[in-house]
Design an enzyme around this catalytic site. Structure first.
Site, short mmCIF file in Angstrom:
data_model
loop_
_atom_site.label_atom_id
_atom_site.label_comp_id
_atom_site.label_asym_id
_atom_site.label_seq_id
_atom_site.Cartn_x
_atom_site.Cartn_y
_atom_site.Cartn_z
N GLY A 12 10.93 13.67 -0.01
CA GLY A 12 10.78 13.22 1.38
C GLY A 12 11.90 12.27 1.75
N TRP A 14 12.07 8.89 1.53
CA TRP A 14 12.34 7.89 0.50
C TRP A 14 12.88 8.56 -0.76
CZ3 TRP A 14 14.26 3.81 -0.93
CH2 TRP A 14 13.76 2.89 -1.84
N PHE A 98 -1.05 12.93 -3.58
CA PHE A 98 -0.63 14.08 -4.38
C PHE A 98 -0.43 13.74 -5.86
CE2 PHE A 98 1.40 15.24 -0.14
CZ PHE A 98 0.32 16.02 0.25
N ALA A 155 13.46 3.24 4.02
CA ALA A 155 14.26 4.35 3.51
C ALA A 155 15.52 4.63 4.35
CB ALA A 155 13.39 5.61 3.40
N LYS A 206 0.25 -6.16 0.57
CA LYS A 206 1.01 -6.62 1.76
C LYS A 206 0.56 -5.88 3.02
CE LYS A 206 4.20 -3.00 1.74
NZ LYS A 206 5.46 -2.41 2.03
N ARG A 270 4.42 -0.30 10.22
CA ARG A 270 3.43 0.44 10.99
C ARG A 270 2.05 -0.18 10.96
NH1 ARG A 270 4.14 6.06 8.20
NH2 ARG A 270 1.90 6.36 8.13
#
Lengths: 350, 350
Positions: A12, A14, A98, A155, A206, A270
């Site tokens: 992906g 990252w 996953f 990323a 966090k 986010r």
């Protein structure tokens, strides 16, 4: 010692950013690492082309990291077992849900002295009422040594070669020097600490603190209050680690995985964003997540729930008023405005 | 024990905000404190009225904290010596450049067992090449015990009764409980640590770190880089304290005076702002300060200079690459863009 074979499990955003780093370091140290880095790619068709073939011919992950060239020694492999065959170092960088399935497919298919390093932030949600670390999940299934890499590492910025830091947490220091060589570059500066649990828990907890920061933003509080909330969240993080994973080193919280990642997550990030919107709109959390995160879940509310189940079961939830309040607010069991009342008699102030 | 007499030396924005707190706590604990709190006011004429008279009749500091009512037991006194006569606790909250003159006027005029608490952030700039703490200056002149109060405390937010935290640093714990009673309220939460030097140095050195954060903002770097810069600044702060004031407690950096104040200053704060503008406009620092701060000086560049003179004199400037770079950039001896190069081989990464 033969050069170590490295596999990146995941491709992906990252994973691809980290492939640029690992591709360059393995080339730089041919005595330590086999220069061919295999990257497991979950095959997708993108604009009529197979993603793996695009990566292996044009050296670009056109779906998840468009515009950035991957080193040519990073080779996409679509079969998971094949990608890891004979590998000495497995770099886990997939969504946390996953991990279990991937590990189960790899049982008996990797050298018994392989080691893993997890770059996955979050916790496993398979064990209700007891938080399970991603590294514990990998270790339990594959019976191998697992380290972690965490830090203030968005990323896209890492992919742009912006200067940043990251922390590797190992459970035995013998892995440290080799892993540092694998990830440390001019612009990606690694510190190694022998305190893997703390490093990983910083990366997970966090997100709860960022929810609290988002609530204070949504409520319109100023800088003083937000700073107090972030600090109290950090104190609960240290207490949580101390309580459930004794033996941590206070110094670890000063590493990139600690305060640096916390700051970034509480000001950008986010979790902060959805929690601010949660307060401002009054909509339920799952609706906000759908609207703002394309249907994905924010990690903070999930982690807060796992943490709450754990602290409640062991009778220490009152020692974590911020973590507890975040969970109850996300569930609609408490009003956001009550957050500050929960902090006024914080154990830190006694 | 007779109730303690308290004097607030200073009546600016921060002094007036703290007078609201001290006025209420002294009333709440009449067995501990004399309820009359004297506040030394430097007389000014505001809209044709004497400021001290307005404070004593309408209980409002119309110049420095308009719109907020001061408790009626806070009494403005314009004569410094009279305001402090017989006082057991002196609360210093004036601009740092006035401390010396004030203390010299008070020699022999206060009880010999008085104690002081300094709320002044910054360092004395009278001793070139050796940083001198404000608390040291007060102690040297008046020969009394001096504590400090620091934290993420923007005065307007404290005056609004927003929830926040602060740290009191004492040099002997015996002062702690009494001072906590004097400042701790429902919305102003105090922790006491017996580590005054660390608390005070956090309040001074954070301004250097905020300059570095401002440079990264001005240079357009992202969140990762800024987080790394703030973290490295914090690490240099801990090293500086360790080197020049040995015996500090790492835990103190987790208090409001430490990370909380640092975060607030590096995201908001005037030092960050002027340093961002310095990079973006290319104008000299003194010009920027004139434009943005109404002719006042930012603390960060001044503190960076004092720190540099000190580390250079003692031959350890290379151990503080961020502090050193901030000084050289402010002086125009180094380009802002070179900041990151200075951090790439930071001792923290070895």
């Amino acid at each position: 010692m033969a050069p170590k074979k490295v596999t990146i499990i995941g491709s992906g955003n990252w994973g691809s950013a980290i492939a640029r780093i690992v591709g360059s370091t393995t080339k730089a140290y041919p005595d330590l690492f086999d220069p061919e880095v295999r990257m497991w790619v979950f095959e997708e068709i993108v604009n009529g082309e197979k993603l793996s073939e695009v990566i292996n011919t044009r050296h670009e992950n056109i779906k998840y990291l468009p515009g950035k060239i991957l080193p040519t020694n990073v080779v996409a492999v679509t079969d998971l077992v094949e990608s890891c065959a004979g590998s000495n170092i497995l770099v886990f960088v997939v969504p946390h849900q996953f991990v279990k399935g991937i590990c189960e497919k790899l049982i008996g298919k990797i050298p018994s002295d392989s080691q893993a390093i997890s770059l996955i932030k979050g916790v496993s949600t398979q064990k209700k009422g007891g938080l399970k670390l991603i590294s514990e999940e990998i270790r339990d299934i594959l019976k191998i040594e697992v380290s972690v890499l965490m830090g203030a590492n968005l990323a896209p910025e890492v992919a742009n070669d912006n200067f940043c830091e990251a922390t590797i947490g190992t459970s035995g220091f013998f892995n440290g020097p080799l892993l540092k060589k694998l990830f440390h570059t001019e612009n990606f500066r690694i510190n190694v600490v022998e305190d893997a649990h703390t490093v990983e828990l910083c990366g997970a907890l966090k997100n709860i603190v960022a929810c609290a920061a988002g609530f204070t933003d949504g409520l319109g509080y100023g800088d003083n209050t937000k700073a107090a909330v972030i600090r109290l969240g950090l104190m609960e993080t240290t207490k949580f680690v101390e309580h459930y994973y004794p033996g941590s080193n206070l110094q670890t919280f000063f590493e990139s995985c600690g305060i640096a990642d916390l700051i970034t997550t509480c000001y950008g990030g986010r979790n902060r964003k959805v929690c601010e919107a949660f307060v401002k709109t009054g909509k339920p959390m799952d609706v906000i997540e759908k609207e703002l995160l394309n249907g994905q879940s924010a990690q903070g509310p999930l982690t807060a729930e796992e943490v709450y189940l754990m602290t409640q079961k062991t009778g220490v939830d009152s020692k974590f008023p911020l973590f507890t309040a975040v969970h109850k607010i996300c569930k609609g069991e408490m009003k956001p405005a009550e957050l500050i009342d929960c902090l006024r008699n914080h154990p830190e102030h006694l």
